[in-house]
Design a protein around this motif. Structure first.
Motif, PDB file in Angstrom:
ATOM      1  N   LEU A  76      26.975  -5.715  39.706  1.00  0.00           N
ATOM      2  CA  LEU A  76      27.494  -5.398  38.375  1.00  0.00           C
ATOM      3  C   LEU A  76      28.965  -5.761  38.228  1.00  0.00           C
ATOM      4  N   VAL A  77      29.768  -5.539  39.260  1.00  0.00           N
ATOM      5  CA  VAL A  77      31.221  -5.736  39.129  1.00  0.00           C
ATOM      6  C   VAL A  77      31.574  -7.185  38.784  1.00  0.00           C
ATOM      7  N   PRO A  78      31.137  -8.199  39.560  1.00  0.00           N
ATOM      8  CA  PRO A  78      31.446  -9.579  39.155  1.00  0.00           C
ATOM      9  C   PRO A  78      30.784  -9.992  37.848  1.00  0.00           C
ATOM     10  N   SER A  79      29.624  -9.408  37.556  1.00  0.00           N
ATOM     11  CA  SER A  79      28.934  -9.747  36.304  1.00  0.00           C
ATOM     12  C   SER A  79      29.741  -9.277  35.101  1.00  0.00           C
ATOM     13  N   LEU A  80      30.261  -8.058  35.168  1.00  0.00           N
ATOM     14  CA  LEU A  80      31.062  -7.536  34.060  1.00  0.00           C
ATOM     15  C   LEU A  80      32.404  -8.256  33.965  1.00  0.00           C
ATOM     16  N   ALA A  81      32.981  -8.624  35.116  1.00  0.00           N
ATOM     17  CA  ALA A  81      34.226  -9.397  35.090  1.00  0.00           C
ATOM     18  C   ALA A  81      33.991 -10.752  34.417  1.00  0.00           C
ATOM     19  N   ALA A  82      32.855 -11.393  34.725  1.00  0.00           N
ATOM     20  CA  ALA A  82      32.513 -12.661  34.080  1.00  0.00           C
ATOM     21  C   ALA A  82      32.307 -12.472  32.590  1.00  0.00           C
ATOM     22  N   ASN A  83      31.713 -11.352  32.209  1.00  0.00           N
ATOM     23  CA  ASN A  83      31.503 -11.034  30.795  1.00  0.00           C
ATOM     24  C   ASN A  83      32.839 -10.956  30.054  1.00  0.00           C
ATOM     25  N   VAL A  84      33.812 -10.255  30.651  1.00  0.00           N
ATOM     26  CA  VAL A  84      35.136 -10.134  30.023  1.00  0.00           C
ATOM     27  C   VAL A  84      35.794 -11.507  29.940  1.00  0.00           C
ATOM     28  N   THR A 124      40.142 -11.864  35.365  1.00  0.00           N
ATOM     29  CA  THR A 124      38.725 -11.483  35.423  1.00  0.00           C
ATOM     30  C   THR A 124      37.863 -12.654  35.882  1.00  0.00           C
ATOM     31  N   GLY A 125      38.239 -13.872  35.519  1.00  0.00           N
ATOM     32  CA  GLY A 125      37.492 -15.038  35.973  1.00  0.00           C
ATOM     33  C   GLY A 125      37.564 -15.204  37.488  1.00  0.00           C
ATOM     34  N   VAL A 143      26.719 -16.306  38.221  1.00  0.00           N
ATOM     35  CA  VAL A 143      28.008 -15.976  37.589  1.00  0.00           C
ATOM     36  C   VAL A 143      28.755 -17.245  37.205  1.00  0.00           C
ATOM     37  N   GLY A 144      28.766 -18.233  38.123  1.00  0.00           N
ATOM     38  CA  GLY A 144      29.509 -19.470  37.855  1.00  0.00           C
ATOM     39  C   GLY A 144      28.962 -20.248  36.676  1.00  0.00           C
ATOM     40  N   LEU A 145      27.636 -20.387  36.596  1.00  0.00           N
ATOM     41  CA  LEU A 145      27.034 -21.107  35.466  1.00  0.00           C
ATOM     42  C   LEU A 145      27.286 -20.383  34.149  1.00  0.00           C
ATOM     43  N   SER A 146      27.208 -19.053  34.174  1.00  0.00           N
ATOM     44  CA  SER A 146      27.486 -18.277  32.954  1.00  0.00           C
ATOM     45  C   SER A 146      28.906 -18.526  32.475  1.00  0.00           C
ATOM     46  N   MET A 147      29.854 -18.516  33.407  1.00  0.00           N
ATOM     47  CA  MET A 147      31.256 -18.740  33.042  1.00  0.00           C
ATOM     48  C   MET A 147      31.486 -20.170  32.564  1.00  0.00           C
TER      49      MET A 147
END
Length: 326
Positions: A76-84, A124-125, A143-147
């Motif tokens: 969850l932590v890296p996912s939410l950071a990627a979201n921000v 956050t990235g 995470v990388g592809l989402s970003m």
């Protein structure tokens, strides 16, 4: 003493602004997606209502569930950071437009300076990629592809949000394909050491692709004024709000009818009765509410859009329950 007292309200204001900057509805959506997909992966480890013990380092059942919850928290932590990072980058590149469409956002209102917004996005990235990298290649790719898709959506010179087709492709590509398949594979590999994707995950992925497409079509209706002024040629600007509203409603209806069809036909390892009852009920409620929306009323349109997001969140509660209940 006085300066210490004054610092607390400033800190609270800054934290409130950061929460708004993170776009809370997307934070909720990302959290439920990750948690829901973890439990769908867990459902593949049940046979006849019992948890399989032939899992890597399974230990006792209690130890296993402790470890399982730890995996969810760690993802969850890296996912939410990627979201921000993604929503923050969009705000950094849309300050002038947001002053018309979303003046309450921190950059548009002046609560954050552009430089502050840029620093939050960079930090956050880096946090997202760094923490994902510690947990394996599947999470890094997810995470990388989402970003990456969030970056090309918002940032010049590519800025795909200018083009309706490519903008929609980015949104449902991330929410529909990358998130569902990526997080499922991450948890599936942790649970069983395999990368097989069952039929029920493809069913959910198809549903979310259509749902995310409906969101991508609808989301520009409340922003028509600002997009028109800054010549962002969204589908709403090109076709008008009524046509886009109707198109979005029909796409979302196709998503729900698809699940209803799957529930009637079978073929996925889920509780068919639960899926049928919930999705038919939601579809009827959706059409009832859609007919009460006045498109000239900006507040009503925005509230309906936020309600659609709640339906999106709800799917990541209903579908995992249907997978575990079976």
């Amino acid at each position: 003493m006085h300066s210490s007292v004054d610092s607390h309200p400033r800190l609270l204001r800054w934290l409130r602004a950061l929460w708004q900057f993170s776009r809370p509805h997307t934070i909720v959506g990302t959290s439920l997606s990750v948690i829901g997909l973890a439990f769908i992966a867990l459902s593949t480890q049940y046979r006849g209502g019992a948890l399989l013990t032939a899992m890597p380092n399974s230990g006792s059942t209690w130890e296993f569930y402790q470890r399982f919850l730890g995996w969810i928290g760690a993802a969850l932590v890296p996912s939410l950071a990627a979201n921000v990072y993604i929503v923050g980058l969009n705000q950094c590149t849309d300050i002038d437009i947001d002053r018309i469409n979303k003046p309450q956002l921190p950059l548009a209102s002046g609560e954050f300076s552009p430089r502050q917004g840029q620093w939050i996005v960079v930090c956050t990235g880096l946090l997202a990629l760094g923490l994902a990298g510690l947990q394996g290649q599947r999470l890094v790719w997810t995470v990388g592809l989402s970003m990456l898709m969030g970056t090309v959506y918002s940032a010049p010179p590519i800025r795909l949000k200018r083009f309706p087709f490519w903008a929609a492709l980015c949104i449902f590509g991330v929410r529909g394909v990358v998130v569902n398949l990526g997080f499922f594979l991450h948890f599936r590999y942790l649970l069983a050491g395999t990368g097989a994707i069952p039929w029920k995950v493809w069913v959910l992925t198809g549903f979310v692709i259509l749902f995310a497409l409906a969101i991508a079509i609808f989301k520009d209706i409340p922003d028509q004024a600002g997009d028109l002024q800054f010549q962002v040629r969204t589908l709403t600007v090109r076709l008008g709000s009524l046509a886009v509203f109707r198109l979005s409603c029909w796409v979302l209806s196709m998503a729900y009818l698809g699940i209803v069809g799957i529930a009637l036909w079978g073929g996925a390892a889920v509780d068919r009765g639960l899926l049928l009852a919930t999705h038919l009920s939601i579809l009827l409620l959706f059409w009832y509410r859609s007919r009460r929306v006045t498109l000239s009323n900006h507040r009503q349109v925005t509230q309906f859009y936020q309600w659609i997001w709640k339906l999106f969140f709800l799917e990541y509660v209903i579908f995992p329950i249907a997978c575990l209940w079976r």
